[in-house]
Design a protein around this motif. Structure first.
Motif, short mmCIF file in Angstrom:
data_model
loop_
_atom_site.label_atom_id
_atom_site.label_comp_id
_atom_site.label_asym_id
_atom_site.label_seq_id
_atom_site.Cartn_x
_atom_site.Cartn_y
_atom_site.Cartn_z
N PHE A 159 32.95 46.04 34.76
CA PHE A 159 32.91 46.16 33.29
C PHE A 159 33.85 47.27 32.82
O PHE A 159 34.60 47.09 31.85
N LEU A 160 33.82 48.39 33.50
CA LEU A 160 34.70 49.50 33.13
C LEU A 160 36.17 49.10 33.27
O LEU A 160 37.00 49.41 32.42
N TRP A 161 36.49 48.40 34.37
CA TRP A 161 37.88 47.96 34.57
C TRP A 161 38.33 47.05 33.43
O TRP A 161 39.44 47.21 32.89
N THR A 162 37.50 46.11 33.02
CA THR A 162 37.86 45.17 31.97
C THR A 162 38.13 45.87 30.65
O THR A 162 38.99 45.45 29.87
N ASN A 163 37.41 46.95 30.39
CA ASN A 163 37.51 47.64 29.10
C ASN A 163 38.16 49.01 29.23
O ASN A 163 37.97 49.87 28.37
N TRP A 164 38.92 49.20 30.30
CA TRP A 164 39.51 50.51 30.60
C TRP A 164 40.44 50.96 29.49
O TRP A 164 41.47 50.35 29.22
N GLY A 165 40.06 52.01 28.80
CA GLY A 165 40.86 52.53 27.69
C GLY A 165 39.97 53.21 26.68
O GLY A 165 38.74 53.28 26.83
N PRO A 166 40.56 53.73 25.60
CA PRO A 166 39.79 54.45 24.57
C PRO A 166 38.71 53.60 23.90
O PRO A 166 37.79 54.15 23.29
N LYS A 216 35.98 63.30 24.19
CA LYS A 216 36.27 63.30 25.63
C LYS A 216 37.41 62.35 25.96
O LYS A 216 38.30 62.67 26.75
N LEU A 217 37.39 61.17 25.34
CA LEU A 217 38.41 60.17 25.65
C LEU A 217 39.78 60.55 25.08
O LEU A 217 40.81 60.22 25.66
N SER A 218 39.78 61.22 23.93
CA SER A 218 41.05 61.57 23.30
C SER A 218 41.81 62.64 24.08
O SER A 218 43.02 62.82 23.89
N SER A 219 41.10 63.34 24.96
CA SER A 219 41.77 64.38 25.76
C SER A 219 42.42 63.81 27.02
O SER A 219 43.08 64.52 27.77
N VAL A 220 42.24 62.51 27.24
CA VAL A 220 42.76 61.85 28.44
C VAL A 220 44.20 61.38 28.18
O VAL A 220 44.50 60.81 27.14
N SER A 221 45.08 61.59 29.15
CA SER A 221 46.47 61.16 29.00
C SER A 221 46.58 59.65 29.19
O SER A 221 45.74 59.01 29.82
N GLN A 222 47.65 59.08 28.67
CA GLN A 222 47.88 57.64 28.81
C GLN A 222 48.05 57.25 30.27
O GLN A 222 47.71 56.13 30.67
N VAL A 223 48.55 58.15 31.07
CA VAL A 223 48.73 57.89 32.51
C VAL A 223 47.39 57.54 33.16
O VAL A 223 47.31 56.67 34.02
N PHE A 224 46.35 58.23 32.72
CA PHE A 224 45.01 57.97 33.25
C PHE A 224 44.60 56.51 33.04
O PHE A 224 44.10 55.86 33.94
N TRP A 225 44.85 55.99 31.83
CA TRP A 225 44.47 54.61 31.52
C TRP A 225 45.41 53.60 32.19
O TRP A 225 45.03 52.46 32.44
N ASN A 226 46.63 54.03 32.51
CA ASN A 226 47.61 53.10 33.11
C ASN A 226 47.26 52.72 34.54
O ASN A 226 47.75 51.71 35.05
N VAL A 227 46.45 53.53 35.20
CA VAL A 227 45.99 53.17 36.55
C VAL A 227 44.90 52.13 36.38
O VAL A 227 43.74 52.44 36.10
N HIS A 228 45.27 50.86 36.55
CA HIS A 228 44.39 49.79 36.08
C HIS A 228 44.42 48.57 37.01
O HIS A 228 44.53 47.43 36.58
N GLU A 229 44.32 48.83 38.29
CA GLU A 229 44.33 47.73 39.26
C GLU A 229 42.95 47.08 39.33
O GLU A 229 41.92 47.77 39.34
N GLU A 230 42.92 45.75 39.35
CA GLU A 230 41.63 45.04 39.39
C GLU A 230 40.87 45.39 40.67
O GLU A 230 41.45 45.38 41.76
N PRO A 231 39.58 45.69 40.54
CA PRO A 231 38.80 46.05 41.74
C PRO A 231 38.71 44.88 42.72
O PRO A 231 38.58 43.72 42.32
N LYS A 232 38.79 45.22 43.99
CA LYS A 232 38.59 44.23 45.05
C LYS A 232 37.59 44.81 46.03
O LYS A 232 37.65 45.98 46.39
N TYR A 233 36.66 43.96 46.46
CA TYR A 233 35.58 44.43 47.32
C TYR A 233 35.55 43.60 48.60
O TYR A 233 35.83 42.41 48.58
N THR A 234 35.22 44.27 49.68
CA THR A 234 35.03 43.54 50.93
C THR A 234 33.65 42.90 50.92
O THR A 234 32.77 43.29 50.13
N ALA A 235 33.45 41.93 51.80
CA ALA A 235 32.19 41.18 51.82
C ALA A 235 30.99 42.09 52.05
O ALA A 235 29.91 41.87 51.49
N ASP A 236 31.16 43.13 52.86
CA ASP A 236 30.02 43.98 53.19
C ASP A 236 29.69 44.98 52.09
O ASP A 236 28.66 45.65 52.16
#
Length: 235
Positions: A126-133, A198-218
């Motif tokens: 959920f956080l990944w999908t809505n990652w941003g301000p 809190k969110l306004s103090s975050v740089s745009q670089v922080f939000w740009n790290v936005h790779e979709e999560p991948k999980y192993t089976a275990d």
């Protein structure tokens, strides 16, 4: 079934625990400068027709629905057809596809995301999908982020809950005293908000790290779309 569900709802509604939840929710809404919750999204409710814990968690969902006069969308891949009928009869929309927690927030309204004892990967998705301000528009009612952080080494959380790990410094967690008479139903849950300051103090670089999560089976504790597809093939 309806009688048992409504009795559970009534017990929640008259409990000290529910009073505390409303106080904390109002605190969170005030800090976000919003008047109320317009939408509730719930994942992982489980089999409330046969599980007492799930029934009380459903009772809390219904209490919140009534209190805020909010629309409610619910999903769990394990729901029986009877449970889907009951949900619809009680005014809830049943999400028909497995979003795996990847639900996009509606702009300009407050969404309460209710994840009662759900796997951390659902929250992470959920956080990944809505990652941003835009995260300022939601309140996450789930397992305590701080307890997740304390429960496992950082190297493990980096893969299974990386977005939770990264957002913790920019989150305000509102703890809830677990005074409900069945202590294992609402234990370790908390409200999480993302205040504008809190969110306004975050740089745009922080939000740009936005790779979709991948999980192993275990490390996948929830039922994925892939697993459902494989079960259909086998059947």
């Amino acid at each position: 079934l309806f009688r048992r569900i409504l009795l559970a709802k009534e017990e929640v509604a008259t409990s000290e625990f529910y009073s505390t939840v409303l106080i904390k929710l109002n605190q969170g809404l005030n800090q976000l400068d919003f008047l109320g919750v317009k939408k509730v999204v719930c994942y992982g409710l489980g089999h409330f027709v046969e599980c007492v814990g799930a029934r009380y968690q459903f009772g809390l969902l219904l209490c919140l629905k009534d209190h805020f006069s909010a629309s409610v969308s619910v999903f769990d891949p394990v729901f029986y057809s009877t449970e889907i009928e009951i949900l619809r009869e009680l005014g809830c929309e049943v999400i028909t596809v497995n979003e795996e927690g990847k639900h996009k927030l509606s702009p300009e309204i407050v969404t309460l995301v209710y994840l009662p004892h759900c796997p951390k990967q659902l929250t992470n998705n959920f956080l990944w999908t809505n990652w941003g301000p835009e995260l300022k528009n939601c309140i996450i009612f789930s397992n305590s982020f701080s307890k997740i952080f304390e429960s496992q080494p950082k190297r493990i959380l980096n893969t299974s809950a990386g977005y939770i790990l990264n957002i913790i410094p920019h989150t305000k967690e509102l703890s809830i005293n677990n005074s409900f008479r069945y202590r294992d139903i609402f234990n370790d849950i908390a409200l999480h908000i993302f205040p504008q300051e809190k969110l306004s103090s975050v740089s745009q670089v922080f939000w740009n790290v936005h790779e979709e999560p991948k999980y192993t089976a275990d490390e996948t504790e929830f039922i994925t779309k892939k697993l459902i597809s494989s079960l259909k093939v086998e059947n």
